[in-house]
Scaffold this motif. Structure first.
Motif, mmCIF file in Angstrom:
data_model
loop_
_atom_site.group_PDB
_atom_site.id
_atom_site.type_symbol
_atom_site.label_atom_id
_atom_site.label_comp_id
_atom_site.label_asym_id
_atom_site.label_seq_id
_atom_site.Cartn_x
_atom_site.Cartn_y
_atom_site.Cartn_z
ATOM 1 N N ILE B 32 -42.553 8.864 5.449
ATOM 2 C CA ILE B 32 -41.819 7.629 5.162
ATOM 3 C C ILE B 32 -41.548 6.821 6.424
ATOM 4 O O ILE B 32 -41.498 5.607 6.380
ATOM 5 C CB ILE B 32 -40.462 7.980 4.492
ATOM 6 C CG1 ILE B 32 -40.688 8.839 3.244
ATOM 7 C CG2 ILE B 32 -39.703 6.720 4.102
ATOM 8 C CD1 ILE B 32 -39.403 9.464 2.724
ATOM 9 N N GLY B 33 -41.369 7.518 7.537
ATOM 10 C CA GLY B 33 -41.018 6.819 8.773
ATOM 11 C C GLY B 33 -40.956 7.803 9.930
ATOM 12 O O GLY B 33 -41.642 8.820 9.933
ATOM 13 N N GLU B 34 -40.109 7.491 10.895
ATOM 14 C CA GLU B 34 -39.969 8.374 12.060
ATOM 15 C C GLU B 34 -38.795 9.313 11.854
ATOM 16 O O GLU B 34 -37.648 8.868 11.772
ATOM 17 C CB GLU B 34 -39.727 7.539 13.317
ATOM 18 C CG GLU B 34 -40.976 6.857 13.816
ATOM 19 C CD GLU B 34 -40.727 6.119 15.119
ATOM 20 O OE1 GLU B 34 -39.577 6.097 15.599
ATOM 21 O OE2 GLU B 34 -41.696 5.567 15.645
ATOM 22 N N GLY B 128 -43.071 4.464 -0.517
ATOM 23 C CA GLY B 128 -43.200 3.393 -1.492
ATOM 24 C C GLY B 128 -44.318 2.448 -1.119
ATOM 25 O O GLY B 128 -44.946 2.576 -0.064
ATOM 26 N N ASP B 129 -44.595 1.499 -2.004
ATOM 27 C CA ASP B 129 -45.578 0.461 -1.703
ATOM 28 C C ASP B 129 -44.957 -0.892 -2.034
ATOM 29 O O ASP B 129 -43.739 -1.000 -2.209
ATOM 30 C CB ASP B 129 -46.876 0.697 -2.485
ATOM 31 C CG ASP B 129 -46.620 0.821 -3.979
ATOM 32 O OD1 ASP B 129 -45.605 0.264 -4.449
ATOM 33 O OD2 ASP B 129 -47.417 1.479 -4.669
ATOM 34 N N ASP B 130 -45.778 -1.924 -2.132
ATOM 35 C CA ASP B 130 -45.240 -3.258 -2.386
ATOM 36 C C ASP B 130 -44.480 -3.313 -3.709
ATOM 37 O O ASP B 130 -43.463 -3.996 -3.817
ATOM 38 C CB ASP B 130 -46.371 -4.298 -2.407
ATOM 39 C CG ASP B 130 -46.916 -4.512 -1.001
ATOM 40 O OD1 ASP B 130 -46.225 -4.064 -0.054
ATOM 41 O OD2 ASP B 130 -48.011 -5.067 -0.856
ATOM 42 N N SER B 131 -44.982 -2.570 -4.715
ATOM 43 C CA SER B 131 -44.353 -2.629 -6.032
ATOM 44 C C SER B 131 -42.952 -2.022 -6.007
ATOM 45 O O SER B 131 -42.131 -2.303 -6.872
ATOM 46 C CB SER B 131 -45.219 -1.911 -7.072
ATOM 47 O OG SER B 131 -45.141 -0.512 -6.881
ATOM 48 N N THR B 132 -42.649 -1.190 -5.033
ATOM 49 C CA THR B 132 -41.309 -0.610 -4.934
ATOM 50 C C THR B 132 -40.553 -1.201 -3.753
ATOM 51 O O THR B 132 -39.550 -0.660 -3.312
ATOM 52 C CB THR B 132 -41.364 0.927 -4.769
ATOM 53 O OG1 THR B 132 -41.862 1.228 -3.461
ATOM 54 C CG2 THR B 132 -42.245 1.572 -5.811
ATOM 55 N N ARG B 133 -41.069 -2.288 -3.216
ATOM 56 C CA ARG B 133 -40.499 -2.927 -2.023
ATOM 57 C C ARG B 133 -40.341 -1.914 -0.891
ATOM 58 O O ARG B 133 -39.351 -1.929 -0.155
ATOM 59 C CB ARG B 133 -39.150 -3.569 -2.337
ATOM 60 C CG ARG B 133 -39.294 -4.730 -3.296
ATOM 61 C CD ARG B 133 -37.973 -5.394 -3.516
ATOM 62 N NE ARG B 133 -38.022 -6.204 -4.735
ATOM 63 C CZ ARG B 133 -36.951 -6.657 -5.348
ATOM 64 N NH1 ARG B 133 -35.768 -6.377 -4.906
ATOM 65 N NH2 ARG B 133 -37.075 -7.386 -6.436
ATOM 66 N N GLY B 134 -41.295 -1.046 -0.834
ATOM 67 C CA GLY B 134 -41.324 -0.102 0.272
ATOM 68 C C GLY B 134 -40.370 1.066 0.157
ATOM 69 O O GLY B 134 -40.363 1.937 1.010
ATOM 70 N N THR B 135 -39.542 1.122 -0.917
ATOM 71 C CA THR B 135 -38.618 2.255 -0.981
ATOM 72 C C THR B 135 -39.341 3.488 -1.524
ATOM 73 O O THR B 135 -40.186 3.387 -2.416
ATOM 74 C CB THR B 135 -37.397 1.971 -1.879
ATOM 75 O OG1 THR B 135 -37.860 1.527 -3.143
ATOM 76 C CG2 THR B 135 -36.482 0.964 -1.266
ATOM 77 N N PRO B 136 -39.005 4.656 -0.973
ATOM 78 C CA PRO B 136 -39.702 5.877 -1.378
ATOM 79 C C PRO B 136 -39.491 6.208 -2.864
ATOM 80 O O PRO B 136 -38.459 5.874 -3.431
ATOM 81 C CB PRO B 136 -39.082 6.965 -0.501
ATOM 82 C CG PRO B 136 -38.024 6.339 0.300
ATOM 83 C CD PRO B 136 -38.008 4.879 0.082
ATOM 84 N N VAL B 149 -39.431 13.123 -13.964
ATOM 85 C CA VAL B 149 -38.990 11.735 -13.845
ATOM 86 C C VAL B 149 -39.307 11.230 -12.446
ATOM 87 O O VAL B 149 -39.088 11.927 -11.460
ATOM 88 C CB VAL B 149 -37.462 11.654 -14.109
ATOM 89 C CG1 VAL B 149 -36.889 10.355 -13.577
ATOM 90 C CG2 VAL B 149 -37.166 11.806 -15.594
ATOM 91 N N ARG B 150 -39.849 10.012 -12.369
ATOM 92 C CA ARG B 150 -40.048 9.382 -11.067
ATOM 93 C C ARG B 150 -39.036 8.261 -10.943
ATOM 94 O O ARG B 150 -38.862 7.472 -11.868
ATOM 95 C CB ARG B 150 -41.470 8.843 -10.937
ATOM 96 C CG ARG B 150 -42.514 9.972 -10.850
ATOM 97 C CD ARG B 150 -43.888 9.449 -10.449
ATOM 98 N NE ARG B 150 -44.114 8.120 -10.960
ATOM 99 C CZ ARG B 150 -44.518 7.090 -10.201
ATOM 100 N NH1 ARG B 150 -44.755 7.271 -8.926
ATOM 101 N NH2 ARG B 150 -44.698 5.900 -10.737
ATOM 102 N N ALA B 151 -38.351 8.207 -9.826
ATOM 103 C CA ALA B 151 -37.269 7.235 -9.673
ATOM 104 C C ALA B 151 -37.199 6.777 -8.228
ATOM 105 O O ALA B 151 -37.824 7.354 -7.336
ATOM 106 C CB ALA B 151 -35.941 7.864 -10.094
ATOM 107 N N ARG B 152 -36.437 5.709 -8.017
ATOM 108 C CA ARG B 152 -36.207 5.264 -6.649
ATOM 109 C C ARG B 152 -34.855 4.560 -6.558
ATOM 110 O O ARG B 152 -34.275 4.151 -7.567
ATOM 111 C CB ARG B 152 -37.329 4.356 -6.164
ATOM 112 C CG ARG B 152 -37.394 3.042 -6.870
ATOM 113 C CD ARG B 152 -38.662 2.288 -6.509
ATOM 114 N NE ARG B 152 -38.902 1.255 -7.496
ATOM 115 C CZ ARG B 152 -38.351 0.039 -7.454
ATOM 116 N NH1 ARG B 152 -37.545 -0.288 -6.456
ATOM 117 N NH2 ARG B 152 -38.590 -0.848 -8.391
#
Lengths: 273, 329
Positions: B32-34, B128-136, B149-152
């Motif tokens: 996801i990041g650093e 995440g990607d563009d469709s989730t505005r980058g949130t995991p 269930v998939r959620a964010r």
């Protein structure tokens, strides 16, 4: 002693639970009941009251539930078990709330219950049997700005050297058994190890009919409807999928001790030994 | 790239060893990041810093209280305060916390403090990607394992508690720059405290929630776990118990598998003398391979199994243990 016990009306965990089209839990099409884990909270709340004395003018256990119309069943059951009064917060705008929204409504309701004479203990179960997050007691404590003593398997009241009343619990953790305590007022949660919950007696069932139940809406609590419900939730479910049922595999009978050998052969074939 | 805060499991630092679930979180954080590890306590304990860096920690926040208070002596409130202060300072892409009683409470308080959404008991976390505005995007197993269930999180900082065994810890050398941090702990956060603690005796067996193999016993043991334990030891497994066995006082609650105990998802689960009530299934039915031994051929557990033996566990298990020991030579 003014005790508030929080209970949840949940879909029966032995029924076929599922989601609505908007991916919220179906709370109407499945039979519901008082969450089993909250019965332990009711029990411990009643025991605390009994320990300090039975004069109900001074000592009250109020059951609080936030949920749809039928959540009144959970309130009634708690009254039948022995709670003195009930509060049911029901409002169409609450449907679909996440733990953030739910804890907000609960905190406001606890504050209202204690508005006149304060409150001493908020008792909760360890988790609901539907969402099973187990976070609401901690969130409630955070919102009420009081300590939380959680996951207790034993609960007792004692006085500290300064004359304050403290609530002490035993927590059977993974690495240690701990004694945890805090001065009242506190939020407390108890596990299913805390002692079997009583069944409503006939007398209890009859008495419950005369006990007061208040029904409050969001406006009664001064909660802005925009802050709760599905649209205000801080999480969104993308999709849900039923797990494919497991297909039963080979089952052998242990005739003449053949079972052990077959078991070892199976484990070896899967490279477990 | 944004930082991802990883709370180092407090059980980690008993002997300076970092727990496997913490390493799993670092591995997930790197997607996801650093990864930044948040270490509450003394960083010079054992080899914690080296290990955290070896598994990808770019930064390690070593946190202590400005007034010298031992944060670990209190419950979760001070830890939530520490994380809230770090969230405000670093604006992380997510906060990852090990699931479990303590982790979930810290997450709950942190969500309120930072006005953020939280997701508990994730078994997978993907970027995440563009469709989730980058949130995991998280994956959870719900309703006793009968749904996935998939959620964010859609508001604030995603706060996610992750179950053990959700990723294979992967080594990846990070910079591991230690930043010592003193934070102010409010008086109200110190109001609940641990006044006594009696450590549980180590069994020498693998940790229940982390084990690759779990061997459990239920009512059918009649209270005698000798055969279950011997079989577990023969195949290097952790020992678990059903609620019936725990309620009967045969095993401590820490061993309970099920809705009100541990949820396990091992490679192999062996249920002995356990009927398979929903309460138990909730804790084990996502196991890869399930085996059962039960006298009752109509026990619901047999609907789940890859392999089952209808028979007396007190006979089947000792014979199987003997054969396994023999095979191992």
């Amino acid at each position: 002693m003014n005790i508030v016990v929080c209970v949840k009306y949940v879909p029966d965990s032995t029924a076929d639970r599922h989601f609505e089209e908007d991916l919220t839990v179906d709370r109407v099409g499945v039979d519901g009941l008082l969450s089993e884990l909250d019965e332990y909270a009711v029990e411990q709340a009643l025991q605390l009251k009994e320990k300090v004395g039975d004069d109900s003018a001074d000592h009250m256990v109020t059951v609080l539930s936030v949920g749809p119309e039928r959540a009144s069943d959970a309130v009634r059951k708690s009254l039948q078990m022995g709670c003195d009064a009930g509060v049911h917060v029901v409002d169409a705008a609450i449907a679909g709330s996440d733990a953030v929204g739910t804890s907000l409504v609960l905190a406001k309701a606890v504050a209202k219950i204690g508005a006149e004479s304060g409150w001493d203990v908020v008792m909760c179960g360890m988790a609901s049997t539907d969402g099973s997050m187990g976070v609401v007691p901690a969130m409630l404590a955070e919102r009420l700005d009081v300590p939380a003593v959680t996951l207790g398997s034993e609960v007792e009241l004692s006085a500290d050297s300064g004359g304050n009343t403290t609530l002490r619990i035993r927590r059977d953790g993974d690495t240690a058994t701990e004694t945890i305590e805090a001065t009242l007022p506190v939020v407390c949660s108890v596990t299913d190890q805390s002692g079997e919950a009583r069944y409503p007696s006939f007398k209890g069932i009859m008495a419950a009919k005369k006990k007061p139940v208040a029904t409050w809406s969001l406006s009664d609590l001064g909660v802005d409807a925009e802050l709760v419900g599905l649209a205000a939730a801080y999480t969104v479910v993308e999709d849900s999928q039923a797990r494919p049922p497991r297909t039963a595999g080979q089952v052998v009978a242990d005739d003449d001790g053949a079972g052990a050998h077959a078991l070892v052969e199976f484990l070896a074939s899967k490279k477990f030994i | 790239m944004s930082e991802v805060l990883v709370l180092v499991d407090s059980n980690s630092l008993v002997d300076g060893k970092v727990s496997k679930p913490t390493l799993e979180l670092l591995t997930i954080a790197r997607r996801i990041g650093e990864p930044s590890a948040v270490l509450i306590g003394d960083p010079s304990t054992g080899s914690a810093v080296e290990t955290l860096a070896a598994y990808g920690a770019e930064k390690i926040y070593a946190v202590s209280a400005s007034d010298g208070t031992d944060i670990t002596g209190y419950l979760v409130a001070p830890k939530a305060e520490v994380l809230a202060q770090l969230v405000e300072r670093t604006g992380p892409a997510a906060v990852l916390i090990p699931s479990g009683g303590e982790g979930k409470e810290i997450a709950g308080r942190l969500a309120v403090k930072t006005d953020s959404g939280l997701i508990t008991d994730a078994v997978d976390v993907q970027p995440g990607d563009d469709s989730t505005r980058g949130t995991p995007v998280t994956t959870q197993s719900v309703f006793a394992g009968s749904y996935t269930v998939r959620a964010r999180v859609t508001h604030g900082t995603p706060i996610i508690t992750v179950k053990p065994n959700s990723a294979a810890p992967a080594q990846h050398q990070g910079a591991g720059a230690v930043e010592e941090l003193t934070v102010t702990i409010s008086e109200s956060a110190k109001t609940a405290k641990i006044t006594a603690s009696e450590p549980r005796k180590a069994s020498g067996r693998p940790e229940l929630t982390e084990a690759a193999i779990v061997v459990s016993g239920g009512r059918g043991t009649g209270g005698d776990f000798t055969a279950v334990e011997a079989f577990a030891d023969a195949i290097g497994a952790a020992v678990g118990a059903s609620r019936a066995a725990v309620d009967s006082g045969w095993m401590p609650h820490a061993f309970q598998v099920g809705q009100t105990g541990k949820t396990v998802s091992p490679q192999l689960y062996v249920a002995n003398g356990i009927s398979g009530a929903i309460q138990h299934r909730a804790g084990m039915q996502t196991s890869k391979t399930i085996v059962a031994v039960n006298k009752d051929d109509e026990a619901p557990i047999f609907e789940l199994v890859d392999f089952g033996v209808v028979g007396d566990l007190q006979k089947v298990l000792p014979a199987a243990t003997e054969e396994i020991t023999k095979r191992k030579g």
